[in-house]
Design a protein around this motif. Structure first.
Motif, PDB file in Angstrom:
ATOM      1  N   ARG A  16       1.741  -7.748   1.787  1.00 29.84           N
ATOM      2  CA  ARG A  16       0.985  -6.498   1.713  1.00 29.84           C
ATOM      3  C   ARG A  16       0.672  -6.096   0.278  1.00 29.84           C
ATOM      4  O   ARG A  16      -0.190  -5.264   0.050  1.00 29.84           O
ATOM      5  CB  ARG A  16       1.675  -5.377   2.472  1.00 29.84           C
ATOM      6  N   PHE A  19      -2.875  -6.038  -1.710  1.00 29.19           N
ATOM      7  CA  PHE A  19      -3.765  -4.882  -1.836  1.00 29.19           C
ATOM      8  C   PHE A  19      -3.671  -4.211  -3.215  1.00 29.19           C
ATOM      9  O   PHE A  19      -4.323  -3.205  -3.447  1.00 29.19           O
ATOM     10  CB  PHE A  19      -3.468  -3.857  -0.743  1.00 29.19           C
ATOM     11  N   LEU A  20      -2.862  -4.743  -4.112  1.00 30.40           N
ATOM     12  CA  LEU A  20      -2.816  -4.173  -5.470  1.00 30.40           C
ATOM     13  C   LEU A  20      -4.076  -4.560  -6.232  1.00 30.40           C
ATOM     14  O   LEU A  20      -4.633  -5.635  -6.056  1.00 30.40           O
ATOM     15  CB  LEU A  20      -1.596  -4.697  -6.238  1.00 30.40           C
ATOM     16  N   GLU A  24      -2.964  -2.435 -11.396  1.00 29.81           N
ATOM     17  CA  GLU A  24      -1.689  -2.083 -10.772  1.00 29.81           C
ATOM     18  C   GLU A  24      -0.702  -3.239 -10.889  1.00 29.81           C
ATOM     19  O   GLU A  24       0.482  -3.045 -11.174  1.00 29.81           O
ATOM     20  CB  GLU A  24      -1.907  -1.723  -9.292  1.00 29.81           C
ATOM     21  N   ARG A  27       0.524  -3.604 -14.536  1.00 29.28           N
ATOM     22  CA  ARG A  27       1.520  -2.590 -14.871  1.00 29.28           C
ATOM     23  C   ARG A  27       2.858  -2.917 -14.214  1.00 29.28           C
ATOM     24  O   ARG A  27       3.916  -2.773 -14.806  1.00 29.28           O
ATOM     25  CB  ARG A  27       1.002  -1.224 -14.419  1.00 29.28           C
TER      26      ARG A  27
ATOM     27  N   ASP B   3       6.866  -0.249  14.500  1.00 30.49           N
ATOM     28  CA  ASP B   3       6.282  -0.679  13.236  1.00 30.49           C
ATOM     29  C   ASP B   3       4.766  -0.745  13.410  1.00 30.49           C
ATOM     30  O   ASP B   3       4.249  -1.533  14.194  1.00 30.49           O
ATOM     31  CB  ASP B   3       6.841  -2.051  12.843  1.00 30.49           C
ATOM     32  N   TRP B   5       2.518  -1.545  11.139  1.00 26.59           N
ATOM     33  CA  TRP B   5       1.817  -2.293  10.094  1.00 26.59           C
ATOM     34  C   TRP B   5       0.634  -3.111  10.632  1.00 26.59           C
ATOM     35  O   TRP B   5      -0.416  -3.163   9.999  1.00 26.59           O
ATOM     36  CB  TRP B   5       2.793  -3.177   9.325  1.00 26.59           C
ATOM     37  N   ALA B   9      -2.772  -2.505   8.636  1.00 28.48           N
ATOM     38  CA  ALA B   9      -3.299  -3.524   7.712  1.00 28.48           C
ATOM     39  C   ALA B   9      -4.817  -3.716   7.819  1.00 28.48           C
ATOM     40  O   ALA B   9      -5.494  -3.747   6.786  1.00 28.48           O
ATOM     41  CB  ALA B   9      -2.552  -4.843   7.907  1.00 28.48           C
ATOM     42  N   LEU B  12      -6.936  -1.325   5.792  1.00 33.30           N
ATOM     43  CA  LEU B  12      -6.801  -1.245   4.340  1.00 33.30           C
ATOM     44  C   LEU B  12      -7.939  -1.913   3.583  1.00 33.30           C
ATOM     45  O   LEU B  12      -8.216  -1.562   2.444  1.00 33.30           O
ATOM     46  CB  LEU B  12      -5.453  -1.819   3.903  1.00 33.30           C
ATOM     47  N   ALA B  13      -8.594  -2.879   4.249  1.00 31.09           N
ATOM     48  CA  ALA B  13      -9.709  -3.535   3.581  1.00 31.09           C
ATOM     49  C   ALA B  13     -10.907  -2.589   3.485  1.00 31.09           C
ATOM     50  O   ALA B  13     -11.837  -2.842   2.738  1.00 31.09           O
ATOM     51  CB  ALA B  13     -10.098  -4.800   4.347  1.00 31.09           C
ATOM     52  N   PRO B  18      -6.097   0.990  -1.536  1.00 32.66           N
ATOM     53  CA  PRO B  18      -5.178   0.700  -0.427  1.00 32.66           C
ATOM     54  C   PRO B  18      -3.709   0.680  -0.833  1.00 32.66           C
ATOM     55  O   PRO B  18      -2.837   0.863   0.025  1.00 32.66           O
ATOM     56  CB  PRO B  18      -5.635  -0.682   0.051  1.00 32.66           C
ATOM     57  N   SER B  19      -3.428   0.529  -2.129  1.00 34.32           N
ATOM     58  CA  SER B  19      -2.011   0.458  -2.529  1.00 34.32           C
ATOM     59  C   SER B  19      -1.280   1.759  -2.226  1.00 34.32           C
ATOM     60  O   SER B  19      -0.056   1.802  -2.225  1.00 34.32           O
ATOM     61  CB  SER B  19      -1.881   0.107  -4.015  1.00 34.32           C
ATOM     62  N   VAL B  22       0.827   0.931   1.185  1.00 31.20           N
ATOM     63  CA  VAL B  22       1.487  -0.334   1.508  1.00 31.20           C
ATOM     64  C   VAL B  22       2.999  -0.378   1.263  1.00 31.20           C
ATOM     65  O   VAL B  22       3.644  -1.333   1.688  1.00 31.20           O
ATOM     66  CB  VAL B  22       0.838  -1.539   0.773  1.00 31.20           C
ATOM     67  N   ASP B  23       3.555   0.630   0.575  1.00 35.28           N
ATOM     68  CA  ASP B  23       5.004   0.589   0.300  1.00 35.28           C
ATOM     69  C   ASP B  23       5.344  -0.620  -0.575  1.00 35.28           C
ATOM     70  O   ASP B  23       4.485  -1.109  -1.292  1.00 35.28           O
ATOM     71  CB  ASP B  23       5.785   0.562   1.619  1.00 35.28           C
ATOM     72  N   ARG B  24       6.585  -1.090  -0.524  1.00 37.04           N
ATOM     73  CA  ARG B  24       7.078  -2.266  -1.270  1.00 37.04           C
ATOM     74  C   ARG B  24       7.142  -2.028  -2.774  1.00 37.04           C
ATOM     75  O   ARG B  24       7.167  -2.967  -3.566  1.00 37.04           O
ATOM     76  CB  ARG B  24       6.229  -3.525  -0.989  1.00 37.04           C
ATOM     77  N   TRP B  26       9.041  -0.894  -6.272  1.00 31.49           N
ATOM     78  CA  TRP B  26      10.411  -1.031  -6.750  1.00 31.49           C
ATOM     79  C   TRP B  26      11.127   0.314  -6.542  1.00 31.49           C
ATOM     80  O   TRP B  26      10.606   1.365  -6.905  1.00 31.49           O
ATOM     81  CB  TRP B  26      10.426  -1.420  -8.229  1.00 31.49           C
ATOM     82  N   TYR B 246       2.929   1.534  -7.805  1.00 33.14           N
ATOM     83  CA  TYR B 246       1.979   0.578  -8.382  1.00 33.14           C
ATOM     84  C   TYR B 246       0.722   1.324  -8.805  1.00 33.14           C
ATOM     85  O   TYR B 246       0.163   1.073  -9.859  1.00 33.14           O
ATOM     86  CB  TYR B 246       1.623  -0.492  -7.353  1.00 33.14           C
ATOM     87  N   ALA B 247       0.299   2.249  -7.944  1.00 35.88           N
ATOM     88  CA  ALA B 247      -0.933   2.998  -8.208  1.00 35.88           C
ATOM     89  C   ALA B 247      -0.739   3.897  -9.424  1.00 35.88           C
ATOM     90  O   ALA B 247       0.375   4.254  -9.780  1.00 35.88           O
ATOM     91  CB  ALA B 247      -1.290   3.834  -6.983  1.00 35.88           C
ATOM     92  N   ASP B 248      -1.849   4.249 -10.034  1.00 30.05           N
ATOM     93  CA  ASP B 248      -1.830   5.102 -11.206  1.00 30.05           C
ATOM     94  C   ASP B 248      -1.673   6.541 -10.735  1.00 30.05           C
ATOM     95  O   ASP B 248      -2.634   7.203 -10.393  1.00 30.05           O
ATOM     96  CB  ASP B 248      -3.168   4.918 -11.946  1.00 30.05           C
TER      97      ASP B 248
END
Lengths: 223, 615
Positions: A16, A19-20, A24, A27, B3, B5, B9, B12-13, B18-19, B22-24, B26, B246-248
């Motif tokens: 998944r 999608f970054l 992203e 970073r 779940d 997902w 999913a 998301l396209a 989309p980030s 998506v979770d995951r 750190w 991940y996203a800004d």
């Protein structure tokens, strides 16, 4: 500025986390290097930054199995230790694959990596035979006209595709394996070619499986 | 848990960024086998919500309970929510991608008035009945909290319970009470009665209006809900391993809360009233938690946050120790909300390091008369001296915050903002080498006064929208052009904030009607439209203009009468008198007790890092 030790890290962008965006992902890699407490080098100047550079960007939604970054370290650290440290602080979907030192004189990843290998999964009812036929017709035409950000763009397929795309059947979907030569003036996105052949309604999943350096006609991995 | 997902999913396209979904990341924690499931929702997008420190604090507290799962929820952007509705995908938590409706508890933070339609958007997407009274036994408990909870009535109907005040301990008590009730097979109604016995917890369903409009408690619930306050912040470690996006996101950095509360006593400021008393964390724990957060997250910036960080009595020591420890790592230290009067060049130098971004000051009013009236204890000379020092030290950009429409404001006060900005500009240019003067920039941001509950100005009105626009035009005419970037808050938005901030239970119908008419993401300029709201006011027969603009008589009960913030009514009224006569009140952190009532009524005291008060 000292040359330092140039650690080349091969990593993936899968699951998944495909999608970054490139920003992203970049970073995330920098933050992983910090978490891993790698002895990263820092640029001089008013706004010091980690000395890290990346290979060609992957679009949002496209996976990559062997992506690359170069990170300058201030002291030598065994590559397996760097690999272990990075692995322990990175999400599995963007984990490092392997890493090794390269010579400081080596050309940058962005300029050295000119060949990209893709798997494009196509869903939406088209048969492998149909897709092969329409791809073949496009290849025979020799050029692909597309619109990118409102501007017309033309790709010479013989240059952009150093190998003929191969169509295979893969379970429920059709798989197109293709190799693209990346140029200074933009490279052909595999999904652009495949959707031109398969039609707009086809759902595509793109996976960049390899990035290669072309050296006097020979292709090799950067590590 | 289901779940989702596989359903999420494919969407998301087709969406922006989309980030977000998506979770995951750190630091995201997964506890699929947990016996109790909490979803914490921020009623805005991922980018805005991930910056919220309160959610990080609560998540860290909940994570200390071994068999409790705590997952994040944000409101999907309009492209995503449209697809989710079309494909019947319910609102999901990020970590498990599970339906929010399958959780035991849904906590929603209430950051400001404009988030209320997004609360409904979240509940509706989750498939949870909007009103507490409509909820079934199997629905999650919906519990709110945060700054906008201090006047809970406009949104009370949508919540089973609302926490007033600090959540560090209360969140654990709420979870324990719910689990205990569940274990003994208690009904939803019984559970809510249990929750009402927890300090700071307001269960709106247990209160009904009496003859004079004041809300009266039914048996078992307290007559007045007393704000929850943690006595000493140093007891709680700052969250050191928050999720790293991940996203800004809005504030994409690690942060440590260095102090809570502010007793400078600006008379318009709700935060400065309802988070009293000042509780500083010690230099040692701040440095420890800052370094731990950087190590765990890998962030390239650490922010020392609070309502007024420069007021921390050991800030210089903290900055010195941190910059020594972070040397050579390309890590920035930032201090938001610097104040003119407590600013020292030493701190600026320690902070600036290599980077010299902007610097922000909030004089709030242009004339000394009005600054005295609002108790903004800062003079033009102090501001100019600070600007001179900062530009002399290499800064080229400063941002100034002002407020229009404050009680007692005259046209002279409005014009004085322009004069003050001119003087700041002059001072900034004077301190800048001639060759670089072209790069000097003063950003001026002008908001509109919104009367807030539990402040001395809670009885005051906001000027009408027409009047606000007239004053904005007047200000524009008095503002220097060259080197100044002027921006202001939209009068319509501030009007709506005023209506909701001082509204009563009738406003819940308005919020629901506006949301049904399509209002959501009201804090986003491009999404906000007053029309849906005006229609909703008309539909619900609410005189919004009167609510926003008319002063409230001091002898009449206020809609938040049953919420006890600790501040005495007499203190707030006396402060209002002093505003009218232009008398200032000193900060009790530095001087004598101002008699606000918080410490005396709650047996609390100011906590300073070095111990004792620095008189």
């Amino acid at each position: 500025m000292s040359e330092g030790f140039r650690l080349r890290v091969c990593f993936r962008k899968t699951g998944r986390l495909r999608f970054l965006s490139h920003l992203e992902l970049a970073r995330a890699c920098e933050r992983a290097a910090r978490r891993a407490r790698l002895p990263y080098a820092v640029s001089q100047g008013f706004n010091p930054r980690m000395r890290v550079s990346f290979g060609p960007a992957l679009p949002v939604g496209t996976a990559g199995e062997r992506e690359y970054l170069d990170l300058v370290l201030t002291r030598y650290l065994a590559p397996e230790d760097a690999h272990g440290a990075l692995t322990s602080v990175t999400a599995e979907e963007i984990a490092p694959v392997t890493c090794a030192y390269v010579s400081p004189g080596e050309p940058s990843l962005a300029s050295a990596l000119t060949i990209a290998v893709y798997d494009v999964y196509v869903e939406g009812g088209i048969s492998p035979e149909e897709l092969e036929r329409s791809l073949g017709a496009l290849m025979d035409a020799g050029t692909l006209h597309i619109e990118h950000k409102g501007k017309p763009k033309v790709f010479d397929l013989a240059t952009a595709l150093p190998k003929e795309p191969k169509v295979e059947s893969e379970g429920e979907s059709v798989l197109v394996r293709m190799t693209v030569r990346m140029g200074e003036h933009g490279s052909l996105r595999p999904e652009v070619l495949v959707s031109a052949a398969a039609g707009r309604d086809a759902r595509l999943e793109v996976n960049r499986t390899d990035l290669l350096i072309e050296d006097e006609g020979v292709w090799r991995r950067p590590l | 848990m289901t779940d989702l997902w596989q359903q999420v999913a494919p969407l998301l396209a087709q969406v922006e960024r989309p980030s977000r979904y998506v979770d995951r990341e750190w630091g995201a924690s997964h506890r699929p086998d947990a016996a109790y499931r909490v979803a914490l929702m921020y009623p805005d997008t991922y980018e805005v919500g991930m910056a919220n420190q309160a959610l990080q604090v609560l998540a860290a507290r909940l994570a200390s309970l071994a068999d409790v799962m705590c997952e994040r929820v944000f409101v999907p952007w309009i492209d995503m929510s449209a697809l989710m509705r079309a494909e019947s995908v319910p609102l999901f938590t990020l970590e498990s991608c599970a339906p929010v409706a399958e959780c035991d508890l849904l906590g929603i933070t209430l950051p400001h008035e404009l988030a209320c339609t997004n609360v409904l958007e979240g509940l509706a997407l989750a498939g949870i009945p909007l009103r507490a009274i409509e909820r079934r036994e199997q629905d999650p408990l919906v519990i709110g909290g945060g700054p906008a909870a201090h006047n809970p009535e406009p949104i009370a109907a949508f919540f089973d319970a609302i926490l007033i005040g600090d959540g560090e301990d209360a969140v654990l008590e709420i979870v324990a009470a719910h689990r205990a009730a569940r274990d003994r097979g208690a009904s939803r109604a019984e559970t809510l009665r249990d929750l009402a016995t927890i300090g700071g917890v307001y269960v709106p369903g247990l209160y009904a209006p009496g003859p004079d409009g004041v809300l009266l408690a039914s048996e078992g619930a307290p007559d007045r809900v007393v704000r929850r306050v943690v006595r000493d912040l140093d007891v709680y470690a700052s969250p050191t391993c928050p999720v790293v996006p991940y996203a800004d996101v809005v504030h994409d950095r690690a942060s440590v809360e260095v102090l809570r509360g502010c007793s400078r006593g600006c008379r318009f400021c709700q935060a400065g009233m309802v988070y009293r008393p000042v509780r500083e964390r010690s230099a040692g724990t701040i440095v420890r938690d800052a370094l731990a957060a950087l190590a765990c997250t890998g962030y390239e910036e650490i922010s020392l946050t609070s309502l007024s960080t420069a007021d921390h009595s050991q800030l210089e020591e903290v900055l010195r120790r941190l910059s020594r420890r972070l040397e050579g790592t390309a890590t920035a230290i930032s201090v938001p909300s610097i104040r003119v009067d407590s600013f020292s060049l030493g701190i600026a130098r320690l902070l600036g390091g290599g980077r010299k971004g902007g610097m922000t000051f909030a004089p709030e009013a242009g004339s000394q008369r009005l600054r005295d009236a609002i108790n903004k204890n800062v003079t033009a000379e102090e501001l100019l001296a600070t600007v001179d020092a900062a530009f002399g030290a290499g800064w080229r950009r400063v941002k100034l915050y002002f407020m229009l429409g404050l009680p007692t404001e005259t046209d002279e006060d409005v014009a004085a903002i322009g004069d003050l900005v001119s003087r700041v500009l002059e001072s900034a240019r004077g301190a800048t080498p001639p060759g670089e003067r072209g790069g000097v920039r003063i950003a001026v941001s002008v908001s509109t006064f919104v009367p807030k509950a539990h402040t001395p100005f809670q009885w005051d009105g906001q000027p009408s929208r027409t009047e606000v626009r007239r004053r904005q035009a007047l200000l524009c005419a008095h503002m220097p052009r060259k080197g100044v970037e002027l921006s202001w808050h939209d009068a319509d938005t501030s009007f709506l904030e005023a209506v909701i901030a001082s509204g009563d239970r009738r406003i819940a119908d308005v919020v629901e009607a506006a949301w049904r008419a399509g209002a959501r993401f009201d804090a986003w300029t491009e999404q906000f439209g007053l029309r849906a709201w005006l229609e909703a006011f008309a539909e619900c027969d609410v005189d919004a203009e009167a609510l926003a603009s008319e002063p409230r008589p001091e002898d009449r009960a206020l809609p938040w009468e049953h919420i006890d913030s600790g501040l005495s009514r007499a203190f707030l009224a006396a402060e209002r008198r002093r505003a009218e006569s232009g008398e200032t009140t000193a900060d009790c952190t530095f001087g004598d007790c101002a008699g606000c009532g918080v410490c005396s009524s709650m047996s609390l005291d100011v906590v300073l890092a070095g111990g004792g008060r620095h008189v």
